[in-house]
Design a protein around this motif. Structure first.
Motif, mmCIF file in Angstrom:
data_model
loop_
_atom_site.group_PDB
_atom_site.id
_atom_site.type_symbol
_atom_site.label_atom_id
_atom_site.label_comp_id
_atom_site.label_asym_id
_atom_site.label_seq_id
_atom_site.Cartn_x
_atom_site.Cartn_y
_atom_site.Cartn_z
ATOM 1 N N VAL A 149 0.840 -1.204 0.000
ATOM 2 C CA VAL A 149 0.000 0.000 0.000
ATOM 3 C C VAL A 149 0.875 1.254 0.000
ATOM 4 N N ARG A 150 1.926 1.257 0.810
ATOM 5 C CA ARG A 150 2.834 2.421 0.840
ATOM 6 C C ARG A 150 3.474 2.658 -0.525
ATOM 7 N N LEU A 151 3.881 1.570 -1.172
ATOM 8 C CA LEU A 151 4.486 1.679 -2.491
ATOM 9 C C LEU A 151 3.493 2.274 -3.484
ATOM 10 N N LEU A 152 2.277 1.806 -3.452
ATOM 11 C CA LEU A 152 1.246 2.329 -4.346
ATOM 12 C C LEU A 152 1.021 3.828 -4.107
ATOM 13 N N ALA A 153 1.088 4.253 -2.871
ATOM 14 C CA ALA A 153 0.905 5.670 -2.551
ATOM 15 C C ALA A 153 2.017 6.536 -3.137
ATOM 16 N N GLN A 154 3.233 5.984 -3.207
ATOM 17 C CA GLN A 154 4.381 6.733 -3.726
ATOM 18 C C GLN A 154 4.465 6.721 -5.244
ATOM 19 N N GLU A 155 3.945 5.685 -5.840
ATOM 20 C CA GLU A 155 4.138 5.447 -7.262
ATOM 21 C C GLU A 155 3.442 6.505 -8.110
ATOM 22 N N PRO A 156 4.177 7.090 -9.078
ATOM 23 C CA PRO A 156 3.535 8.062 -9.976
ATOM 24 C C PRO A 156 2.378 7.403 -10.727
ATOM 25 N N GLY A 157 1.279 8.116 -10.829
ATOM 26 C CA GLY A 157 0.105 7.579 -11.502
ATOM 27 C C GLY A 157 -0.826 6.824 -10.573
ATOM 28 N N SER A 158 -0.413 6.601 -9.355
ATOM 29 C CA SER A 158 -1.268 5.903 -8.385
ATOM 30 C C SER A 158 -1.661 6.878 -7.293
ATOM 31 N N GLY A 159 -0.818 7.038 -6.287
ATOM 32 C CA GLY A 159 -1.077 8.008 -5.246
ATOM 33 C C GLY A 159 -1.915 7.490 -4.098
ATOM 34 N N PRO A 160 -2.190 8.362 -3.125
ATOM 35 C CA PRO A 160 -2.866 7.946 -1.904
ATOM 36 C C PRO A 160 -4.303 7.475 -2.087
ATOM 37 N N VAL A 161 -5.001 7.965 -3.095
ATOM 38 C CA VAL A 161 -6.398 7.524 -3.297
ATOM 39 C C VAL A 161 -6.424 6.053 -3.698
ATOM 40 N N LYS A 162 -5.601 5.678 -4.675
ATOM 41 C CA LYS A 162 -5.540 4.271 -5.090
ATOM 42 C C LYS A 162 -4.987 3.400 -3.969
ATOM 43 N N ALA A 163 -4.036 3.940 -3.223
ATOM 44 C CA ALA A 163 -3.466 3.185 -2.108
ATOM 45 C C ALA A 163 -4.527 2.917 -1.044
ATOM 46 N N LEU A 164 -5.365 3.896 -0.777
ATOM 47 C CA LEU A 164 -6.440 3.717 0.204
ATOM 48 C C LEU A 164 -7.438 2.662 -0.276
ATOM 49 N N GLU A 165 -7.737 2.670 -1.557
ATOM 50 C CA GLU A 165 -8.622 1.644 -2.115
ATOM 51 C C GLU A 165 -8.006 0.252 -1.940
ATOM 52 N N GLN A 166 -6.702 0.149 -2.191
ATOM 53 C CA GLN A 166 -6.016 -1.131 -2.022
ATOM 54 C C GLN A 166 -6.026 -1.556 -0.550
ATOM 55 N N LEU A 167 -5.805 -0.627 0.349
ATOM 56 C CA LEU A 167 -5.834 -0.929 1.778
ATOM 57 C C LEU A 167 -7.212 -1.461 2.177
ATOM 58 N N ASP A 168 -8.266 -0.820 1.700
ATOM 59 C CA ASP A 168 -9.626 -1.289 1.993
ATOM 60 C C ASP A 168 -9.851 -2.703 1.457
ATOM 61 N N ARG A 169 -9.344 -2.978 0.250
ATOM 62 C CA ARG A 169 -9.486 -4.302 -0.340
ATOM 63 C C ARG A 169 -8.743 -5.348 0.487
ATOM 64 N N ILE A 170 -7.538 -5.028 0.927
ATOM 65 C CA ILE A 170 -6.750 -5.966 1.735
ATOM 66 C C ILE A 170 -7.477 -6.290 3.037
ATOM 67 N N VAL A 171 -7.946 -5.264 3.717
ATOM 68 C CA VAL A 171 -8.635 -5.473 4.997
ATOM 69 C C VAL A 171 -9.901 -6.293 4.787
ATOM 70 N N LYS A 172 -10.668 -5.967 3.759
ATOM 71 C CA LYS A 172 -11.949 -6.646 3.533
ATOM 72 C C LYS A 172 -11.769 -8.066 3.004
ATOM 73 N N GLU A 173 -10.983 -8.225 1.948
ATOM 74 C CA GLU A 173 -10.929 -9.506 1.258
ATOM 75 C C GLU A 173 -9.869 -10.459 1.817
#
Length: 194
Positions: A149-173
């Motif tokens: 998730v941290r990597l996704l937040a740093q990655e150009p073209g992704s950022g904190p919004v996509k990282a937050l979505e990924q975090l939600d997916r990890i917690v849920k699924e």
């Protein structure tokens, strides 16, 4: 968990040690043990060794490109992880997954420092590949999940919004709705960054 909430970090560390002896693969105990160990023993050999590796990565980045030896540094990372695995009760997959995790962190550090956009993109891709490899080895490891998730937040073209979505997916699924303080702390950091 209760000892942690009460600020009794030494007792929490002992509880996590006990839990790892009883169930070496328990992801929450692994994450708790690492977090409490850093709090209780900030100057421990393990923590100072990890900080020394971070410094070596920074030192290597400071060298001219022709003098950088990342293969030697990767070998040093592998040795450090193998030594750490021998010191504690860990699942058999721990060392291999942590080696990939450390590589991902190294690539991410290099990418964040890189000014050439093509090289930056390539380093982030290598970091992503290392995280994917670590996750294949141990998909339930919370440290790997957090780093992804941290990597996704740093990655150009992704950022904190996509990282937050990924975090939600990890917690849920993946974690079946179970949240923990490292995940909540990361969620706060991402929300602040948005």
């Amino acid at each position: 968990f209760c000892h942690t909430q009460l600020g009794q970090f030494d007792l929490a560390l002992e509880a996590y040690k006990w839990a790892l002896v009883k169930n070496p693969g328990l992801a929450q105990a692994e994450a708790g043990f690492e977090e409490m160990n850093r709090l209780v023993n900030p100057d421990s050999q393990e923590n100072s060794s990890a900080l020394a590796l971070d410094q070596k990565i920074k030192d290597e980045m400071a060298k001219p490109a022709a003098e950088q030896d990342w293969i030697a540094l990767e070998a040093e990372i592998d040795l450090y992880i193998s030594e750490e695995a021998a010191k504690r009760p860990v699942p058999p997959t721990w060392a291999d997954s942590r080696k990939q995790l450390m590589r991902a962190q190294m690539y991410a550090m290099r990418a964040a420092n890189e000014e050439d956009e093509a090289k930056k993109k390539e380093l982030f891709q290598k970091a992503r590949q290392a995280i994917i490899a670590a996750n294949k080895i141990d998909p339930k490891d919370p440290q790997i999940q957090l780093q992804a998730v941290r990597l996704l937040a740093q990655e150009p073209g992704s950022g904190p919004v996509k990282a937050l979505e990924q975090l939600d997916r990890i917690v849920k699924e993946i974690n079946k709705g179970k949240d923990s303080s490292p995940f909540r702390n990361l969620r706060i950091d991402l929300l602040v960054a948005i």
